[in-house]
Design an enzyme around this catalytic site. Structure first.
Site: not given
Length: 738
Positions: A695-697
């Site tokens: 979700n974030y990288l």
DNA sequence: GCACCGACTTAGGATGTTACAA
DNA sequence: TTGTAACATCCTAAGTCGGTGC
């Protein structure tokens, strides 16, 4: 970077997360939840939606009114939410505080400024792909893009005109998997590269959508007559409805949930609603209920399932695959796309996390009459099961969901949507990372600005700047909370804000705060030391207001963009720092995992240590020890072989030396691999890498890293992840810079 | 301006499957 | 061949954010 992630920290964290927090217990004192009687509920729904096959605005309004009337549960929800958030924020802050949290490493500043032109896709007149612009402005950076740029760009709309979405189109969709065998399953040869096409504008999500509707939970199967429920020591035959709910509890008997008062109380209350009047009269005390026979029956069933023959298992598998083939895909704009969750959530007992006040309540069975179907007018509409009707069929192409229903616990809407590999999810994901990349461009000035604003004469500005600081560095998002019946946005409790001010707090050293931050906090704290919240609601307490401010700072900026940005930039930076060219592949992957881990720690992605952790660690250690012994043996053998060769000086003994040498080498490599594995596992004990990875990288960072170091991307992303990140794998080359 | 809600995204535990060692 | 650990997938609760209506 945070190797000293201390035991204490994690205890604090997981402790409160899983709901012990005695300190707050009073907050969640049982309240009479005025949630409607289940039956009343049913009746009302019946009358409400009896003729709701067509979208009817007055009906909708009515529905809304009805919903509003029943505000009690929502209040409770808010209260509960508040607590959960507090805990998280507080715990997270403690951990991050110690570790100097999101405070971006000094190197971030020195990141070379990316000269690319960023713009929010949202506001672009033509929503052309971001990389098209990249091509324009920085052709050499994304080589692959460049190549593609020369290819003709397919026009989705034109395509639609050309191929009218008639049923037949379905048959030729690319990724049909004809063979049932999973092992033989191949990735579809020709995967649709949606990222090379134009996007829709004006909030249109699709032009054509056809699907088969949801798969309902299987009907209840009554217990065999020899499996009994006992009340007060005596067997008792339950009505079907009551029995079904009883089985939900029986199945969970081994779970901690069933020992919790709230859970038991909620369950019992809802269970009684399903009982006949005789049952109701008789069963008055949950403690006198004995579900153990039922529990054993289910355990035996699950054992039996495990012990099934290969053929039986295969049969089930095939049936599942058939279901997937039939219901697991939809046709969206001429492409066959995988649906994420095509099965309706089965009935059961609500498992709220933490000290959820509604845990144990009955999650009722969803029927076709609860279902809203969303599809194109000109598609073949899904058929409800025989003898039933959908609640509504609508054709809203401004949303992405296929099916929705309202659950009975919190009154929230649940959806069936597409798989992360779909165009509709992928585009959004890509856009998210592009927004974060744009933040990179202006984050320095933004940070300078809020630091400046700490000194502002205006309280409002100062507070806003402090808020921003927290969002940026500690990812403490503004949140909404109930305060005297009013919803206010605020930070966590004063105790959280106070921790850096407490002299004996270890955290005092943690947040590298400027004195002006302290000043701002102190002013507030002095005045509000006994108040639950730091900021006054008058000035900035709406999340939306802060978000509006963020929008002014950068188009498309919201609190969560900081998280994406900080996570991705940290990964990129850590990868640069940790990867060394000399290392072999497994060492490089360890470095990757470490970089990933650094991010997970920053984001506070924790997990409970796996139950088998200690044991598996021990096993690994045993293996390492054995390998060491083996190595010692091999070395001894090599030595004697050498000595032997010295004496004999013949080919045979020379060869023997070579063989032994190779053996030593091989064992050394194996040992190293094991040791790397042990380190990796140990470091991963309480860290969940999945969430940040998924979700974030920005996947392009990982892809670029793989390409640069010749690491197969399969070592970093499994099949599902590769499907989700297909766009990134296709478009990023080794020069990609976040 | 506030309260609420819909439509998503994020999160991590539970469960199922596969790979590998004994 | 079997048992187990690792890995993958499923499932659904919870969080975020923008919009709407009063």
């Amino acid at each position: 970077m945070t190797g000293d992630h201390s035991h204490n920290d994690s205890q604090i964290n997981s402790g409160s997360k899983y709901g012990d927090s005695h300190k707050h217990k009073d907050k969640y004192k049982e309240r009479e939840h005025k949630h409607k009687d289940h039956k009343k509920d049913k009746e009302r729904e019946k009358s409400k939606y009896s003729n709701s096959e067509h979208k009817d605005s007055s009906d909708k309004k009515h529905r809304e009114k009805e919903k509003h009337k029943d505000g009690s549960s929502d209040k409770q929800k808010d209260k509960y939410k508040e607590k959960r958030k507090e805990e998280r924020a507080f715990d997270g802050a403690l951990i991050r505080g110690r570790e100097n949290g999101f405070a971006s490493p000094p190197h971030i500043k020195s990141e070379p400024e990316n000269e690319e032109l960023y713009h929010s896709p949202k506001h672009k007149k033509s929503l052309k792909r971001e990389h098209d612009d990249d091509d324009e402005f920085k052709p050499k950076k994304i080589k692959t893009e460049n190549d593609k740029g020369e290819k003709k760009v397919k026009k989705r709309r034109q395509e639609e005109e050309d191929i009218k979405p008639k049923k037949k189109t379905k048959d030729k969709k690319g990724e049909v998997r004809a063979d049932g065998k999973k092992k033989a399953k191949k990735e579809p040869e020709e995967k649709w590269k949606w990222w090379e096409e134009e996007r829709y504008t004006d909030g249109v999500k699709w032009k054509f959508l056809e699907h088969k509707g949801p798969v309902f939970a299987p009907p209840y199967e009554p217990l065999p007559s020899n499996v009994k429920f006992y009340y007060d020591g005596r067997p008792m035959k339950l009505s079907l409805e009551a029995e079904e709910v009883a089985t939900f509890f029986a199945k969970m008997l081994d779970h901690e949930y069933t020992t919790k008062d709230v859970f038991r109380k909620n369950f019992f209350k809802d269970w009684r609603k399903e009982m006949t009047s005789e049952e109701k009269a008789k069963i008055t005390d949950l403690n006198k209920c004995d579900f153990s026979e039922m529990n054993e029956y289910f355990k035996a069933q699950s054992e039996a399932r495990k012990a099934m023959t290969k053929q039986e298992k295969q049969k089930i598998k095939e049936e599942n695959e058939r279901l997937l083939l039939e219901y697991g895909y939809c046709v969206m704009d001429n492409h066959r796309e995988r649906i994420a969750n095509f099965r309706i959530e089965p009935p059961g007992l609500f498992r709220g996390r933490g000290d959820h006040p509604k845990m144990g309540m009955l999650k009722r069975r969803i029927r076709p009459e609860d279902i809203i179907v969303n599809c194109s007018k000109d598609s073949e509409h899904p058929k409800p099961p025989p003898g039933t009707k959908w609640k509504e069929v609508r054709h809203d192409n401004k949303v992405t969901w296929l099916v929705s229903w309202t659950e009975n616990i919190q009154g929230a809407i649940k959806y069936i949507m597409l798989n992360p590999s779909s165009r509709i999810k992928g585009e959004k994901d890509w856009q998210k990372y592009e927004t974060a990349r744009r933040l990179k461009k202006c984050v320095d000035s933004l940070r300078a600005q809020y630091r400046e604003d700490w000194k502002s004469k205006e309280m409002r500005i100062r507070q806003r700047a402090v808020a921003l600081y927290f969002i940026d560095k500690a990812h403490v998002a503004l949140r909404e909370a109930q305060e005297g019946g009013k919803v206010v946005s605020c930070f966590s409790e004063v105790r959280f804000i106070l921790f850096p001010l407490t002299p004996n707090s270890q955290s005092a050293k943690a947040l590298e705060m400027c004195s002006s931050i302290f000043l701002n906090l102190s002013i507030n704290c002095y005045f509000k030391i006994l108040m639950p919240h730091i900021f006054t609601s008058a000035l900035m307490h709406q999340t939306t207001i802060l978000n509006k401010h963020l929008q002014e700072l950068m188009d498309g900026l919201t609190a969560k963009v900081f998280r994406t940005y900080n996570a991705s930039i940290t990964l990129q930076q850590q990868l640069k720092e940790l990867t060394s060219a000399e290392e072999n592949v497994s060492a490089k992957i360890l470095s990757y995992n470490r970089a990933n881990r650094a991010v997970a720690i920053l984001c506070n992605h924790q997990r409970a240590p796996p139950k088998t952790f200690e044991k598996s660690m021990q096993n690994l250690q045993t293996k390492i020890d054995a390998k060491k012994e083996q190595l010692a043996d091999a070395k001894r053998e090599l030595k004697s072989a050498k000595a032997d060769a010295k004496v004999r000086r013949d080919e045979k003994s020379k060869k023997a030396v070579e063989t032994k040498k190779k053996a030593v080498q091989r064992i050394e490599e194996q040992l190293m691999k094991l040791e790397v594995q042990a380190t990796d596992r140990e470091e991963n004990k309480q860290i969940a890498l999945g969430t940040s990875k998924l979700n974030y990288l920005d996947p392009r960072i990982s892809v670029a890293w793989c390409k640069k170091w010749g690491i197969p991307v399969e070592k970093i992303y499994n099949k599902t992840q590769r499907e989700k990140f297909a766009w990134a794998i296709d478009m990023a080359d080794e020069d990609f810079e976040f």
